[in-house]
Design a protein around this motif. Structure first.
Motif, PDB file in Angstrom:
ATOM      1  N   GLU A 135      49.324  65.358  48.743  1.00 27.89           N
ATOM      2  CA  GLU A 135      48.806  66.248  47.707  1.00 27.89           C
ATOM      3  C   GLU A 135      49.816  67.366  47.417  1.00 27.89           C
ATOM      4  O   GLU A 135      50.184  68.131  48.305  1.00 27.89           O
ATOM      5  CB  GLU A 135      47.477  66.870  48.160  1.00 27.89           C
ATOM      6  CG  GLU A 135      46.706  67.535  47.034  1.00 27.89           C
ATOM      7  CD  GLU A 135      46.196  66.542  46.014  1.00 27.89           C
ATOM      8  OE1 GLU A 135      46.202  66.889  44.825  1.00 27.89           O
ATOM      9  OE2 GLU A 135      45.809  65.433  46.411  1.00 27.89           O
ATOM     10  N   GLY A 136      50.290  67.415  46.179  1.00 28.20           N
ATOM     11  CA  GLY A 136      51.179  68.516  45.781  1.00 28.20           C
ATOM     12  C   GLY A 136      52.649  68.221  45.915  1.00 28.20           C
ATOM     13  O   GLY A 136      53.478  68.948  45.351  1.00 28.20           O
ATOM     14  N   THR A 137      53.024  67.182  46.668  1.00 27.31           N
ATOM     15  CA  THR A 137      54.447  66.852  46.742  1.00 27.31           C
ATOM     16  C   THR A 137      54.819  65.991  45.540  1.00 27.31           C
ATOM     17  O   THR A 137      53.973  65.335  44.936  1.00 27.31           O
ATOM     18  CB  THR A 137      54.799  66.090  48.032  1.00 27.31           C
ATOM     19  OG1 THR A 137      54.032  64.896  48.090  1.00 27.31           O
ATOM     20  CG2 THR A 137      54.546  66.951  49.259  1.00 27.31           C
ATOM     21  N   TRP A 138      56.093  66.016  45.213  1.00 20.96           N
ATOM     22  CA  TRP A 138      56.593  65.253  44.065  1.00 20.96           C
ATOM     23  C   TRP A 138      57.849  64.509  44.489  1.00 20.96           C
ATOM     24  O   TRP A 138      58.788  65.103  45.017  1.00 20.96           O
ATOM     25  CB  TRP A 138      56.910  66.211  42.912  1.00 20.96           C
ATOM     26  CG  TRP A 138      57.692  65.578  41.788  1.00 20.96           C
ATOM     27  CD1 TRP A 138      57.376  64.443  41.114  1.00 20.96           C
ATOM     28  CD2 TRP A 138      58.918  66.048  41.233  1.00 20.96           C
ATOM     29  NE1 TRP A 138      58.325  64.176  40.155  1.00 20.96           N
ATOM     30  CE2 TRP A 138      59.290  65.150  40.202  1.00 20.96           C
ATOM     31  CE3 TRP A 138      59.736  67.146  41.488  1.00 20.96           C
ATOM     32  CZ2 TRP A 138      60.441  65.318  39.443  1.00 20.96           C
ATOM     33  CZ3 TRP A 138      60.879  67.315  40.726  1.00 20.96           C
ATOM     34  CH2 TRP A 138      61.221  66.399  39.717  1.00 20.96           C
ATOM     35  N   THR A 139      57.831  63.192  44.314  1.00 19.64           N
ATOM     36  CA  THR A 139      58.980  62.368  44.686  1.00 19.64           C
ATOM     37  C   THR A 139      59.817  62.053  43.449  1.00 19.64           C
ATOM     38  O   THR A 139      59.295  61.505  42.470  1.00 19.64           O
ATOM     39  CB  THR A 139      58.525  61.059  45.347  1.00 19.64           C
ATOM     40  OG1 THR A 139      57.773  61.372  46.522  1.00 19.64           O
ATOM     41  CG2 THR A 139      59.733  60.212  45.746  1.00 19.64           C
ATOM     42  N   ALA A 164      64.217  61.979  46.456  1.00 23.34           N
ATOM     43  CA  ALA A 164      64.059  63.400  46.771  1.00 23.34           C
ATOM     44  C   ALA A 164      62.578  63.747  46.793  1.00 23.34           C
ATOM     45  O   ALA A 164      61.852  63.467  45.842  1.00 23.34           O
ATOM     46  CB  ALA A 164      64.792  64.256  45.741  1.00 23.34           C
ATOM     47  N   VAL A 165      62.136  64.349  47.896  1.00 17.07           N
ATOM     48  CA  VAL A 165      60.742  64.786  48.025  1.00 17.07           C
ATOM     49  C   VAL A 165      60.706  66.299  47.852  1.00 17.07           C
ATOM     50  O   VAL A 165      61.260  67.052  48.664  1.00 17.07           O
ATOM     51  CB  VAL A 165      60.151  64.380  49.384  1.00 17.07           C
ATOM     52  CG1 VAL A 165      58.714  64.892  49.506  1.00 17.07           C
ATOM     53  CG2 VAL A 165      60.192  62.864  49.558  1.00 17.07           C
ATOM     54  N   HIS A 166      60.067  66.738  46.773  1.00 13.95           N
ATOM     55  CA  HIS A 166      59.951  68.167  46.463  1.00 13.95           C
ATOM     56  C   HIS A 166      58.607  68.685  46.968  1.00 13.95           C
ATOM     57  O   HIS A 166      57.569  68.060  46.725  1.00 13.95           O
ATOM     58  CB  HIS A 166      60.040  68.392  44.949  1.00 13.95           C
ATOM     59  CG  HIS A 166      61.335  67.959  44.338  1.00 13.95           C
ATOM     60  ND1 HIS A 166      62.352  68.842  44.042  1.00 13.95           N
ATOM     61  CD2 HIS A 166      61.797  66.727  43.977  1.00 13.95           C
ATOM     62  CE1 HIS A 166      63.378  68.183  43.500  1.00 13.95           C
ATOM     63  NE2 HIS A 166      63.059  66.901  43.459  1.00 13.95           N
ATOM     64  N   THR A 167      58.627  69.827  47.629  1.00  7.20           N
ATOM     65  CA  THR A 167      57.380  70.391  48.156  1.00  7.20           C
ATOM     66  C   THR A 167      56.964  71.676  47.449  1.00  7.20           C
ATOM     67  O   THR A 167      55.965  72.284  47.821  1.00  7.20           O
ATOM     68  CB  THR A 167      57.512  70.676  49.671  1.00  7.20           C
ATOM     69  OG1 THR A 167      58.485  71.709  49.883  1.00  7.20           O
ATOM     70  CG2 THR A 167      57.926  69.419  50.435  1.00  7.20           C
ATOM     71  N   GLY A 186      55.351  75.066  54.500  1.00  6.19           N
ATOM     72  CA  GLY A 186      54.664  74.305  55.540  1.00  6.19           C
ATOM     73  C   GLY A 186      54.847  72.805  55.339  1.00  6.19           C
ATOM     74  O   GLY A 186      55.088  72.058  56.292  1.00  6.19           O
ATOM     75  N   ALA A 187      54.728  72.352  54.080  1.00  5.04           N
ATOM     76  CA  ALA A 187      54.914  70.928  53.786  1.00  5.04           C
ATOM     77  C   ALA A 187      56.355  70.507  54.067  1.00  5.04           C
ATOM     78  O   ALA A 187      56.611  69.434  54.616  1.00  5.04           O
ATOM     79  CB  ALA A 187      54.545  70.648  52.328  1.00  5.04           C
ATOM     80  N   MET A 218      63.263  73.715  49.099  1.00  7.51           N
ATOM     81  CA  MET A 218      61.970  73.032  48.961  1.00  7.51           C
ATOM     82  C   MET A 218      62.142  71.591  48.494  1.00  7.51           C
ATOM     83  O   MET A 218      61.323  71.048  47.759  1.00  7.51           O
ATOM     84  CB  MET A 218      61.043  73.797  47.998  1.00  7.51           C
ATOM     85  CG  MET A 218      60.713  75.195  48.458  1.00  7.51           C
ATOM     86  SD  MET A 218      59.956  75.208  50.102  1.00  7.51           S
ATOM     87  CE  MET A 218      60.555  76.770  50.740  1.00  7.51           C
ATOM     88  N   VAL A 219      63.211  70.934  48.961  1.00  6.88           N
ATOM     89  CA  VAL A 219      63.424  69.527  48.649  1.00  6.88           C
ATOM     90  C   VAL A 219      64.152  68.867  49.811  1.00  6.88           C
ATOM     91  O   VAL A 219      65.004  69.495  50.453  1.00  6.88           O
ATOM     92  CB  VAL A 219      64.227  69.349  47.329  1.00  6.88           C
ATOM     93  CG1 VAL A 219      65.588  70.015  47.425  1.00  6.88           C
ATOM     94  CG2 VAL A 219      64.377  67.881  46.967  1.00  6.88           C
TER      95      VAL A 219
END
Length: 287
Positions: free
Chosen positions: A140-144, A152-155, A163-164, A188-189
């Motif tokens: 929830e809330g992350t963007w790949t 790339a996983v953006h938090t 925290g993520a 944040m990535v």
């Protein structure tokens, strides 16, 4: 003959040797250049970055006189071509853009981008990634972002971005390691990508391909350190040294780069003037 701008003298003996080799045998010289911060001014939104005025004209004057001109960038090759305005320019027939740190290649001669198939580890990691995110409660809330040769996983959009990021760093590191990839942390990535993708590798391989006997490299940031190291290795090779000249755009803003440079220039405008001046000196020698 006297109408061309003056080329400042490199401050190091190795740099002076590099410039002398380029001037003596320009047809064997490779001119390699970073894009952002070197040919394009740094702007708050990278999508708005464009080549500094006069860049294309300077390269078009220089390119016909040397073995090759290569732009080496972390951006996709097609993006650098568009932002640089490099396509369809007379005189730039032999320009090459090595994008994604050399994983992609655009040749002006054909106007096409060559993109090798991603390493199989990327596809395997792509298949497993949703499950890893779900298992650690971070879906929830992350963007790949799928970059083709990297993931790339953006938090930043998560309820608790830091925290993520912290929770995923270990699991994504394990996922990457299982498939022969590395994790490159950013703001944040977390990017999963193949190892060995850097400007030094791209530059060394292109020097071998062209058979260049001298090389100029201009950069501005920490990502250019690998290319600097590649030039240093080439010019200190006892068996077959290749003279080189290292330019730093932006003067002393990135101390690590400036300390290793043979010549400091205050930014893209000065880099463009240097390239114009070099083209003029070469034209005077052959005219």
């Amino acid at each position: 003959m006297g109408s061309h701008p003056h080329t400042p003298t490199p401050t190091t003996p190795a740099g002076r040797d590099g410039l002398a080799a380029i001037l003596a045998r320009p047809a064997e010289a490779l001119i390699a250049l970073d894009f952002d911060g070197t040919l394009a001014d740094i702007v708050p939104d990278p999508d708005q970055a464009r080549a500094h005025p006069g860049t294309v004209e300077a390269l078009a004057e220089l390119a016909p006189q040397v073995a090759s001109v290569a732009v080496i960038t972390g951006r996709p090759a097609g993006v650098a071509v568009r932002h640089g305005g490099f396509a369809g320019v007379a005189g730039l027939d032999h320009l090459v853009v090595l994008g994604h740190y050399g994983a992609e290649r655009w040749d002006a001669a054909t106007g096409t981008v060559q993109t090798p198939a991603p390493p199989p580890g990327v596809a395997a990691a792509r298949a497993e990634l949703p499950g890893v995110l779900d298992r650690f409660g971070s879906w929830e809330g992350t963007w790949t972002e799928d970059k083709g040769r990297a993931l790339a996983v953006h938090t930043r959009r998560a309820a608790d971005p830091q925290g993520a990021f912290d929770a995923l760093r270990g699991p994504l590191g394990e996922l990457a390691a299982r498939h022969g990839l590395i994790v490159e942390p950013g703001r944040m990535v977390l990017e999963l990508r193949p190892p060995g993708m850097d400007k030094g590798v791209a530059l060394t391989e292109y020097v071998r391909e062209t058979g260049a006997r001298s090389v100029l490299y201009a950069g501005d940031d920490l990502g250019d350190l690998a290319a600097y190291a590649a030039v240093e290795k080439l010019r200190t090779d006892e068996a077959d040294p290749v003279p080189g000249l290292l330019l730093c755009s932006g003067s002393t803003e990135v101390r690590e780069l400036a300390d290793q440079a043979d010549l400091l220039l205050p930014g893209p405008g000065a880099v463009v003037e240097y390239l114009r001046a070099l083209a003029g000196r070469l034209a005077d020698r052959t005219g």
